[in-house]
Design a protein around this motif. Structure first.
Motif, PDB file in Angstrom:
ATOM      1  N   PHE A  86       0.823  -1.209   0.000  1.00 59.70           N
ATOM      2  CA  PHE A  86       0.000   0.000   0.000  1.00 59.70           C
ATOM      3  C   PHE A  86       0.857   1.260   0.000  1.00 59.70           C
ATOM      4  CE2 PHE A  86       1.112   0.063   4.384  1.00 59.70           C
ATOM      5  CZ  PHE A  86       0.841   1.339   4.874  1.00 59.70           C
ATOM      6  N   VAL A  87       0.182   2.387  -0.256  1.00 57.20           N
ATOM      7  CA  VAL A  87       0.796   3.705  -0.152  1.00 57.20           C
ATOM      8  C   VAL A  87      -0.309   4.744   0.014  1.00 57.20           C
ATOM      9  CG1 VAL A  87       0.852   4.148  -2.663  1.00 57.20           C
ATOM     10  CG2 VAL A  87       2.510   5.294  -1.153  1.00 57.20           C
ATOM     11  N   TYR A  88       0.012   5.821   0.744  1.00 58.77           N
ATOM     12  CA  TYR A  88      -0.873   6.980   0.856  1.00 58.77           C
ATOM     13  C   TYR A  88      -0.317   8.081  -0.042  1.00 58.77           C
ATOM     14  CZ  TYR A  88      -3.196   5.466   5.248  1.00 58.77           C
ATOM     15  OH  TYR A  88      -3.925   4.821   6.205  1.00 58.77           O
ATOM     16  N   PHE A  89      -1.221   8.843  -0.669  1.00 62.68           N
ATOM     17  CA  PHE A  89      -0.832  10.026  -1.440  1.00 62.68           C
ATOM     18  C   PHE A  89      -1.996  11.006  -1.398  1.00 62.68           C
ATOM     19  CE2 PHE A  89      -2.610   6.957  -4.413  1.00 62.68           C
ATOM     20  CZ  PHE A  89      -3.488   7.705  -5.187  1.00 62.68           C
ATOM     21  N   ARG A  90      -1.786  12.197  -1.953  1.00 66.20           N
ATOM     22  CA  ARG A  90      -2.834  13.218  -1.969  1.00 66.20           C
ATOM     23  C   ARG A  90      -3.394  13.389  -3.380  1.00 66.20           C
ATOM     24  NH1 ARG A  90      -2.809  15.991   2.798  1.00 66.20           N
ATOM     25  NH2 ARG A  90      -0.870  15.948   3.995  1.00 66.20           N
ATOM     26  N   ASP A  91      -4.711  13.532  -3.477  1.00 68.79           N
ATOM     27  CA  ASP A  91      -5.308  13.841  -4.771  1.00 68.79           C
ATOM     28  C   ASP A  91      -4.963  15.296  -5.119  1.00 68.79           C
ATOM     29  OD1 ASP A  91      -7.230  15.634  -3.647  1.00 68.79           O
ATOM     30  OD2 ASP A  91      -8.849  14.174  -3.718  1.00 68.79           O
ATOM     31  N   PRO A  92      -5.341  15.797  -6.279  1.00 72.38           N
ATOM     32  CA  PRO A  92      -4.953  17.155  -6.668  1.00 72.38           C
ATOM     33  C   PRO A  92      -5.427  18.268  -5.729  1.00 72.38           C
ATOM     34  CG  PRO A  92      -5.625  15.935  -8.603  1.00 72.38           C
ATOM     35  CD  PRO A  92      -5.956  15.078  -7.410  1.00 72.38           C
ATOM     36  N   GLU A  93      -6.410  17.989  -4.882  1.00 71.75           N
ATOM     37  CA  GLU A  93      -6.869  19.005  -3.932  1.00 71.75           C
ATOM     38  C   GLU A  93      -6.392  18.727  -2.504  1.00 71.75           C
ATOM     39  OE1 GLU A  93     -10.708  20.645  -4.076  1.00 71.75           O
ATOM     40  OE2 GLU A  93     -10.643  20.931  -6.245  1.00 71.75           O
ATOM     41  N   GLY A  94      -5.509  17.747  -2.334  1.00 71.19           N
ATOM     42  CA  GLY A  94      -4.903  17.509  -1.030  1.00 71.19           C
ATOM     43  C   GLY A  94      -5.564  16.449  -0.174  1.00 71.19           C
ATOM     44  N   ASN A  95      -6.643  15.818  -0.648  1.00 73.44           N
ATOM     45  CA  ASN A  95      -7.301  14.756   0.110  1.00 73.44           C
ATOM     46  C   ASN A  95      -6.444  13.492   0.066  1.00 73.44           C
ATOM     47  OD1 ASN A  95      -9.905  16.232   0.516  1.00 73.44           O
ATOM     48  ND2 ASN A  95      -9.857  16.162  -1.711  1.00 73.44           N
ATOM     49  N   ILE A  96      -6.382  12.779   1.178  1.00 72.75           N
ATOM     50  CA  ILE A  96      -5.537  11.586   1.254  1.00 72.75           C
ATOM     51  C   ILE A  96      -6.271  10.376   0.678  1.00 72.75           C
ATOM     52  CG2 ILE A  96      -4.302  10.003   2.783  1.00 72.75           C
ATOM     53  CD1 ILE A  96      -3.897  12.363   4.696  1.00 72.75           C
ATOM     54  N   ILE A  97      -5.549   9.644  -0.165  1.00 77.65           N
ATOM     55  CA  ILE A  97      -6.033   8.400  -0.755  1.00 77.65           C
ATOM     56  C   ILE A  97      -5.049   7.294  -0.394  1.00 77.65           C
ATOM     57  CG2 ILE A  97      -6.508   7.157  -2.909  1.00 77.65           C
ATOM     58  CD1 ILE A  97      -7.045   9.873  -4.213  1.00 77.65           C
ATOM     59  N   GLU A  98      -5.572   6.133  -0.061  1.00 75.28           N
ATOM     60  CA  GLU A  98      -4.758   4.936   0.102  1.00 75.28           C
ATOM     61  C   GLU A  98      -5.084   4.003  -1.059  1.00 75.28           C
ATOM     62  OE1 GLU A  98      -4.349   0.965   2.949  1.00 75.28           O
ATOM     63  OE2 GLU A  98      -5.653   2.600   3.589  1.00 75.28           O
ATOM     64  N   ILE A  99      -4.048   3.460  -1.670  1.00 75.66           N
ATOM     65  CA  ILE A  99      -4.254   2.366  -2.612  1.00 75.66           C
ATOM     66  C   ILE A  99      -3.571   1.138  -2.036  1.00 75.66           C
ATOM     67  CG2 ILE A  99      -4.671   3.714  -4.691  1.00 75.66           C
ATOM     68  CD1 ILE A  99      -1.743   3.340  -5.451  1.00 75.66           C
ATOM     69  N   GLN A 100      -4.200  -0.003  -2.223  1.00 73.82           N
ATOM     70  CA  GLN A 100      -3.698  -1.233  -1.612  1.00 73.82           C
ATOM     71  C   GLN A 100      -3.963  -2.414  -2.521  1.00 73.82           C
ATOM     72  OE1 GLN A 100      -7.076  -2.933   1.192  1.00 73.82           O
ATOM     73  NE2 GLN A 100      -6.416  -0.916   1.936  1.00 73.82           N
ATOM     74  N   SER A 101      -3.136  -3.433  -2.347  1.00 73.48           N
ATOM     75  CA  SER A 101      -3.394  -4.723  -2.980  1.00 73.48           C
ATOM     76  C   SER A 101      -3.036  -5.808  -1.977  1.00 73.48           C
ATOM     77  CB  SER A 101      -2.595  -4.880  -4.280  1.00 73.48           C
ATOM     78  OG  SER A 101      -1.221  -4.930  -4.004  1.00 73.48           O
TER      79      SER A 101
END
Length: 148
Positions: free
Chosen positions: A130-145
């Motif tokens: 997994f990793v956390y990152f920010r969308d273009p407006e700064g909201n945090i997204i996690e993607i995971q597998s």
């Protein structure tokens, strides 16, 4: 009872919706919204509320599944930077086939880095990447597998 949607109040709902469509294959669930009136003021607790936006069908769900609602209010208030350890809602998560590929696609579409791709075995569940990152407006997204 069922879960129906999560809302993101965006500075630019069209641009942010495009990001989620391009990166996560979300689809617009018509109609686009342009809402105002005493009923909206009453329900939101705001005065003279006006908003525009859209509901996005999330990947893995049909048209009756939960949506990501992205709205821009006529009057917006800045909430400051979010952080993974702040109280309240902190992030949304998507399970993806390829964390690296999706992370790079997100960055190419205006996201910004927050964490680093990492992995860990979780007893009884499997191998998490997994990793956390920010969308273009700064909201945090996690993607995971998961590799089970």
């Amino acid at each position: 009872m069922k879960f129906v949607h999560t809302n993101i109040a965006a500075r630019d709902w069209k641009s942010l919706a495009r990001f989620y469509i391009d990166v996560f294959n979300c689809r617009i669930k018509p109609p686009e919204r342009s809402l105002s009136g005493k009923w909206l003021d009453k329900g939101t607790g705001l005065k003279d509320a006006e908003l525009e936006g859209v509901h996005l069908i999330l990947p893995g769900y049909g048209t009756n599944g939960p949506t990501l609602e992205i709205f821009t209010y006529k009057e917006m208030k800045d909430s400051g930077d979010s952080a993974a350890n702040k109280t309240g809602f902190t992030h949304i998560a998507f399970e993806v086939d390829d964390v690296e590929e999706t992370f790079h696609k997100a960055l190419q579409n205006g996201a910004s880095e927050l964490g680093e791709i990492t992995g860990q075995f979780v007893e009884g569940v499997g191998e998490l990447k997994f990793v956390y990152f920010r969308d273009p407006e700064g909201n945090i997204i996690e993607i995971q597998s998961w590799n089970k």
